[in-house]
Design an enzyme around this catalytic site. Structure first.
Site, PDB file in Angstrom:
ATOM      1  N   ASN A 109       0.830  -1.199   0.000  1.00  0.00           N
ATOM      2  CA  ASN A 109       0.000   0.000   0.000  1.00  0.00           C
ATOM      3  C   ASN A 109       0.873   1.261   0.000  1.00  0.00           C
ATOM      4  OD1 ASN A 109      -2.082  -1.835   0.187  1.00  0.00           O
ATOM      5  ND2 ASN A 109      -2.337  -1.590   2.406  1.00  0.00           N
ATOM      6  N   HIS A 126       5.970  -0.321  -2.619  1.00  0.00           N
ATOM      7  CA  HIS A 126       5.502   0.393  -3.808  1.00  0.00           C
ATOM      8  C   HIS A 126       5.498   1.902  -3.645  1.00  0.00           C
ATOM      9  CE1 HIS A 126       3.311  -3.566  -4.984  1.00  0.00           C
ATOM     10  NE2 HIS A 126       4.611  -3.608  -5.258  1.00  0.00           N
TER      11      HIS A 126
HETATM   12  C1  BV8 Z   1       8.155  -5.401 -11.914  1.00  0.00           C
HETATM   13  C2  BV8 Z   1       1.604   1.399  -6.636  1.00  0.00           C
HETATM   14  C3  BV8 Z   1      10.091  -5.865 -13.167  1.00  0.00           C
HETATM   15  C4  BV8 Z   1       0.964   2.291  -7.670  1.00  0.00           C
HETATM   16  C5  BV8 Z   1       1.311  -0.892  -7.471  1.00  0.00           C
HETATM   17  C6  BV8 Z   1       3.984  -7.678 -18.086  1.00  0.00           C
HETATM   18  C7  BV8 Z   1       4.634  -6.488 -18.323  1.00  0.00           C
HETATM   19  C8  BV8 Z   1       5.245  -5.792 -17.291  1.00  0.00           C
HETATM   20  C9  BV8 Z   1       5.205  -6.281 -16.010  1.00  0.00           C
HETATM   21  C10 BV8 Z   1       4.557  -7.472 -15.811  1.00  0.00           C
HETATM   22  C11 BV8 Z   1       3.952  -8.175 -16.814  1.00  0.00           C
HETATM   23  N1  BV8 Z   1       3.417  -9.298 -16.282  1.00  0.00           N
HETATM   24  C12 BV8 Z   1       3.659  -9.318 -14.953  1.00  0.00           C
HETATM   25  C13 BV8 Z   1       4.355  -8.224 -14.665  1.00  0.00           C
HETATM   26  C14 BV8 Z   1       4.828  -7.837 -13.376  1.00  0.00           C
HETATM   27  C15 BV8 Z   1       3.837  -6.841 -12.784  1.00  0.00           C
HETATM   28  C16 BV8 Z   1       2.643  -7.622 -12.295  1.00  0.00           C
HETATM   29  O1  BV8 Z   1       2.735  -8.292 -11.294  1.00  0.00           O
HETATM   30  N2  BV8 Z   1       1.504  -7.529 -12.999  1.00  0.00           N
HETATM   31  C17 BV8 Z   1       0.343  -8.276 -12.578  1.00  0.00           C
HETATM   32  C18 BV8 Z   1      -0.886  -7.411 -12.646  1.00  0.00           C
HETATM   33  C19 BV8 Z   1       0.253  -9.523 -13.427  1.00  0.00           C
HETATM   34  N3  BV8 Z   1       4.565  -6.249 -11.715  1.00  0.00           N
HETATM   35  C20 BV8 Z   1       5.245  -5.119 -11.956  1.00  0.00           C
HETATM   36  O2  BV8 Z   1       5.212  -4.511 -12.984  1.00  0.00           O
HETATM   37  C21 BV8 Z   1       6.152  -4.703 -10.801  1.00  0.00           C
HETATM   38  N4  BV8 Z   1       7.450  -4.442 -11.307  1.00  0.00           N
HETATM   39  O3  BV8 Z   1       7.752  -6.519 -12.059  1.00  0.00           O
HETATM   40  O4  BV8 Z   1       9.376  -4.954 -12.359  1.00  0.00           O
HETATM   41  C22 BV8 Z   1       9.689  -5.588 -14.587  1.00  0.00           C
HETATM   42  C23 BV8 Z   1      10.128  -4.413 -15.176  1.00  0.00           C
HETATM   43  C24 BV8 Z   1       9.759  -4.180 -16.505  1.00  0.00           C
HETATM   44  C25 BV8 Z   1       8.962  -5.095 -17.219  1.00  0.00           C
HETATM   45  C26 BV8 Z   1       8.520  -6.262 -16.587  1.00  0.00           C
HETATM   46  C27 BV8 Z   1       8.862  -6.514 -15.256  1.00  0.00           C
HETATM   47  C28 BV8 Z   1       5.627  -3.437 -10.157  1.00  0.00           C
HETATM   48  C29 BV8 Z   1       4.336  -3.767  -9.435  1.00  0.00           C
HETATM   49  C30 BV8 Z   1       3.928  -2.573  -8.553  1.00  0.00           C
HETATM   50  C31 BV8 Z   1       2.783  -1.805  -9.204  1.00  0.00           C
HETATM   51  N5  BV8 Z   1       2.320  -0.757  -8.288  1.00  0.00           N
HETATM   52  N6  BV8 Z   1       0.943   0.081  -6.601  1.00  0.00           N
HETATM   53  C32 BV8 Z   1      -0.436   2.670  -7.297  1.00  0.00           C
HETATM   54  O5  BV8 Z   1      -0.989   2.166  -6.305  1.00  0.00           O
HETATM   55  O6  BV8 Z   1      -0.992   3.529  -8.025  1.00  0.00           O
HETATM   56  S1  BV8 Z   1       0.465  -2.333  -7.485  1.00  0.00           S
HETATM   57  C33 BV8 Z   1      -1.000  -2.156  -6.678  1.00  0.00           C
HETATM   58  O7  BV8 Z   1      -1.811  -3.218  -7.088  1.00  0.00           O
HETATM   59  C34 BV8 Z   1      -0.906  -2.331  -5.186  1.00  0.00           C
HETATM   60  O8  BV8 Z   1       0.229  -1.714  -4.653  1.00  0.00           O
HETATM   61  C35 BV8 Z   1      -0.907  -3.808  -4.986  1.00  0.00           C
HETATM   62  O9  BV8 Z   1       0.364  -4.345  -5.104  1.00  0.00           O
HETATM   63  C36 BV8 Z   1      -1.723  -4.261  -6.162  1.00  0.00           C
HETATM   64  C37 BV8 Z   1      -3.134  -4.573  -5.743  1.00  0.00           C
HETATM   65  O10 BV8 Z   1      -3.046  -5.748  -5.042  1.00  0.00           O
HETATM   66  P1  BV8 Z   1      -3.670  -5.872  -3.579  1.00  0.00           P
HETATM   67  O11 BV8 Z   1      -3.005  -4.925  -2.676  1.00  0.00           O
HETATM   68  O12 BV8 Z   1      -3.623  -7.291  -3.235  1.00  0.00           O
HETATM   69  O13 BV8 Z   1      -5.149  -5.367  -3.736  1.00  0.00           O
HETATM   70  P2  BV8 Z   1      -6.337  -6.081  -4.524  1.00  0.00           P
HETATM   71  O14 BV8 Z   1      -7.374  -5.051  -4.735  1.00  0.00           O
HETATM   72  O15 BV8 Z   1      -5.770  -6.847  -5.682  1.00  0.00           O
HETATM   73  O16 BV8 Z   1      -6.865  -7.183  -3.488  1.00  0.00           O
HETATM   74  C38 BV8 Z   1      -7.448  -6.762  -2.277  1.00  0.00           C
HETATM   75  C39 BV8 Z   1      -7.543  -7.990  -1.409  1.00  0.00           C
HETATM   76  O17 BV8 Z   1      -8.082  -7.588  -0.152  1.00  0.00           O
HETATM   77  C40 BV8 Z   1      -8.460  -9.061  -1.966  1.00  0.00           C
HETATM   78  O18 BV8 Z   1      -7.859 -10.333  -1.788  1.00  0.00           O
HETATM   79  C41 BV8 Z   1      -9.719  -8.947  -1.082  1.00  0.00           C
HETATM   80  O19 BV8 Z   1     -10.342 -10.216  -0.895  1.00  0.00           O
HETATM   81  C42 BV8 Z   1      -9.116  -8.486   0.201  1.00  0.00           C
HETATM   82  N7  BV8 Z   1     -10.024  -7.729   1.061  1.00  0.00           N
HETATM   83  C43 BV8 Z   1     -11.110  -6.999   0.711  1.00  0.00           C
HETATM   84  N8  BV8 Z   1     -11.650  -6.447   1.816  1.00  0.00           N
HETATM   85  C44 BV8 Z   1     -10.877  -6.833   2.867  1.00  0.00           C
HETATM   86  C45 BV8 Z   1      -9.842  -7.644   2.392  1.00  0.00           C
HETATM   87  N9  BV8 Z   1      -8.907  -8.183   3.190  1.00  0.00           N
HETATM   88  C46 BV8 Z   1      -8.994  -7.924   4.509  1.00  0.00           C
HETATM   89  N10 BV8 Z   1      -9.941  -7.148   5.042  1.00  0.00           N
HETATM   90  C47 BV8 Z   1     -10.902  -6.595   4.266  1.00  0.00           C
HETATM   91  N11 BV8 Z   1     -11.868  -5.827   4.803  1.00  0.00           N
END
Ligand code: BV8
Length: 263
Positions: A109, A126
């Protein structure tokens, strides 16, 4: 069953594991801030942003394509976060420091709520939405810019870097950007050597953060997941506490405190 639907024996087992624990790592995602009124990524974002994909906005290409749109999206989120306060889940994570020798929060976060809640060792993988930097990192990576010292036409979009004239951008890690090396290295090390890892409120979708529980599991760390939903991490968790973190985590602390009182 207690209010969160957890079997009391499960809650007691988790509390005992935490009492025996010297190093606890807490990996959090957007779910832990849900009860602070901050939408998660998998919720439909509200209003204007419901029709935009965060994975298109939170990228260098998205920013280059439309700096004003991306800047305004972050200004909108900063305004939301400015109204938000740590919830009972954040406060419970901070309270764990009273019972456990060392607690490190590794968060995805960017809202700063763990720090506001009093957690003393937080690795922000992040970045921090309240900070800004030069898009060109012209003075080194990162070149932080204090926009409170700048004046610019907000209708036109982001301010310009006072050093080089490039756009100013939020100091967060976008998709396709590397995570800060020192933070990632420390997070990976701690995930390997922890006694217990609490995984709270993350869908386990975004790499490399999502690989940390798997790294921990391989190293023999006890994994406890707190989430109302099943995630890719559930299958490697030793225990799963199903429910909202703002309900579950205070119960974990109460069980710990209860043990303490009985001693
Ligand atoms: C990287 C900051 C190397 C910004 C964020 C293709 C091309 C390029 C990259 C990739 C690719 N394929 C894969 C990748 C890697 C990519 C990636 O993982 N993509 C995913 C989507 C497949 N990762 C990256 O790019 C990372 N860098 O790999 O560098 C590289 C370099 C160049 C080229 C390739 C690779 C950088 C990733 C960081 C991105 N920045 N945030 C901003 O916020 O604006 S990510 C952002 O989304 C968050 O920070 C967090 O990480 C993510 C969201 O995930 P969650 O936090 O889990 O939230 P979500 O909504 O998904 O889930 C919520 C959960 O809470 C659920 O499970 C729900 O059930 C639960 N919940 C709901 N209510 C509650 C609860 N839990 C408890 N209590 C409740 N009440």
């Amino acid at each position: 069953m207690n209010t969160s639907g957890q079997h009391p024996d499960l809650m007691r087992a988790v509390a005992q594991a935490l009492r025996d624990c010297r190093l606890l790592v807490v990996l959090t995602g957007a779910g832990v801030s849900k009860e602070s009124g901050i939408p998660t990524f998998r919720d439909a974002l509200d209003g204007l942003w419901a029709s935009y994909d965060p994975q298109r906005l939170a990228t260098p290409r998205g920013f280059r394509r439309d700096p004003k749109l991306v800047w305004d999206w972050y200004q909108h989120r900063r305004a939301l976060i400015a109204q938000a306060r740590p919830n009972a889940g954040h406060l419970a994570i901070a309270a764990l420091e009273r019972y456990i020798e060392k607690v490190v929060v590794i968060t995805q976060n960017i809202d700063g709520l763990h720090q506001q809640a009093g957690s003393r060792d937080v690795i922000a993988l992040h970045g921090d939405i309240q900070r800004n930097k030069c898009f060109a990192n012209c003075q080194g990576d990162p070149t932080y810019i204090d926009i409170s010292t700048l004046t610019w036409d907000e209708e036109a979009g982001p301010p310009r870097c006072p050093h080089c004239g490039a756009y100013v951008r939020p100091a967060v890690v976008w998709f396709e950007e590397m995570l800060p090396p020192a933070e990632l290295e420390r997070a990976m090390y701690l995930s390997r050597v922890a006694d217990v890892m609490l995984v709270v409120g993350t869908s386990g979708e975004v790499q490399p953060a999502a690989s940390l529980p798997f790294l921990a599991r391989e190293s023999g760390v006890l994994i406890v997941e707190v989430n109302p939903a099943i995630t890719p991490i559930t299958r490697i968790a030793h225990w799963r506490l199903a429910g909202p973190s703002a309900v579950i985590l205070p119960q974990v602390v109460a069980a710990l405190a209860g043990d303490e009182d009985r001693d």
